[in-house]
Design a protein around this motif. Structure first.
Motif, mmCIF file in Angstrom:
data_model
loop_
_atom_site.group_PDB
_atom_site.id
_atom_site.type_symbol
_atom_site.label_atom_id
_atom_site.label_comp_id
_atom_site.label_asym_id
_atom_site.label_seq_id
_atom_site.Cartn_x
_atom_site.Cartn_y
_atom_site.Cartn_z
ATOM 1 N N SER A 169 -7.156 -4.885 -5.141
ATOM 2 C CA SER A 169 -5.979 -4.189 -4.605
ATOM 3 C C SER A 169 -6.032 -2.674 -4.781
ATOM 4 O O SER A 169 -5.190 -1.986 -4.226
ATOM 5 N N VAL B 251 -1.649 -5.637 -3.935
ATOM 6 C CA VAL B 251 -1.233 -4.621 -2.971
ATOM 7 C C VAL B 251 -0.188 -5.172 -1.997
ATOM 8 O O VAL B 251 0.607 -4.411 -1.452
ATOM 9 N N ALA C 182 -3.032 0.631 -3.567
ATOM 10 C CA ALA C 182 -4.103 1.025 -2.649
ATOM 11 C C ALA C 182 -4.444 2.513 -2.743
ATOM 12 O O ALA C 182 -5.508 2.929 -2.295
#
Length: 186
Positions: A18, A53, A60
């Protein structure tokens, strides 16, 4: 079509699931994917739940440095809550769909023209291998086919639901580098 259909433009790993990825000069590809890819996960320090994420888009924007302590401090500051990094294991894999994610520059161009799967980020396709393909070649047509990229042989399994490109499983491990030919096998 069989034979060489393009080349590898970029090889990327995402050390912490993520988080933003980083490009590398080459990668060793094992049956589970690129070595070092998604080797760590962000976990809520209080609940032990994985933070992704999908629920926490700020992830991110963070690029892992490789210093676990510094990355934990940065993530805690960015998220405003205590988190920790947890090494992944064979029992708890962090690759959600397949070992390798391939995306072509033409897929990115199609996305810019509006051909984007629902929920997909065309700006950051999170590909392990970014490819330049010849002519009208479309990686989505490779599902069920095998590829040789560098020393690696892959079987393309399916397109992602919420992403560009295709997913592939590793048939033969090896190294892959930018500039390696992408060969569609018969």
């Amino acid at each position: 079509m069989n034979g060489v259909v393009g080349t590898v433009d970029q090889v990327s790993v995402y050390p912490v699931k993520s988080l933003a990825g980083r490009t590398v000069a080459e990668a060793r590809v094992e049956p589970a994917g690129l070595v070092g890819d998604r080797a760590w996960a962000v976990v809520d320090a209080t609940t032990g739940e994985r933070v992704t994420v999908k629920t926490t888009p700020e992830l991110a924007e963070v690029v892992a440095t490789g210093d676990d302590e510094a990355d934990t401090i940065t993530l805690t500051e960015v998220l405003g809550r205590p988190v920790r990094l947890q090494r992944t294991s064979a029992e708890a894999p962090q690759v959600d769909a397949a070992a390798v994610h391939l995306v072509s520059r033409s897929a990115i161009d199609r996305a810019a023209g509006g051909d984007v799967p629902a929920g997909c980020s065309a700006d950051d396709p999170r590909a392990n291998l970014l490819l330049s393909l010849d002519g009208d070649e479309d990686e989505r047509a490779w599902v069920g086919r095998s590829l040789r990229i560098g020393e690696v042989e892959l079987t393309v399994t399916r397109p992602p639901k919420h992403c560009l490109g295709v997913y592939a499983e590793v048939r033969t491990p090896g190294r892959v580098r930018p500039g390696d030919p992408v060969e569609l096998l018969s």
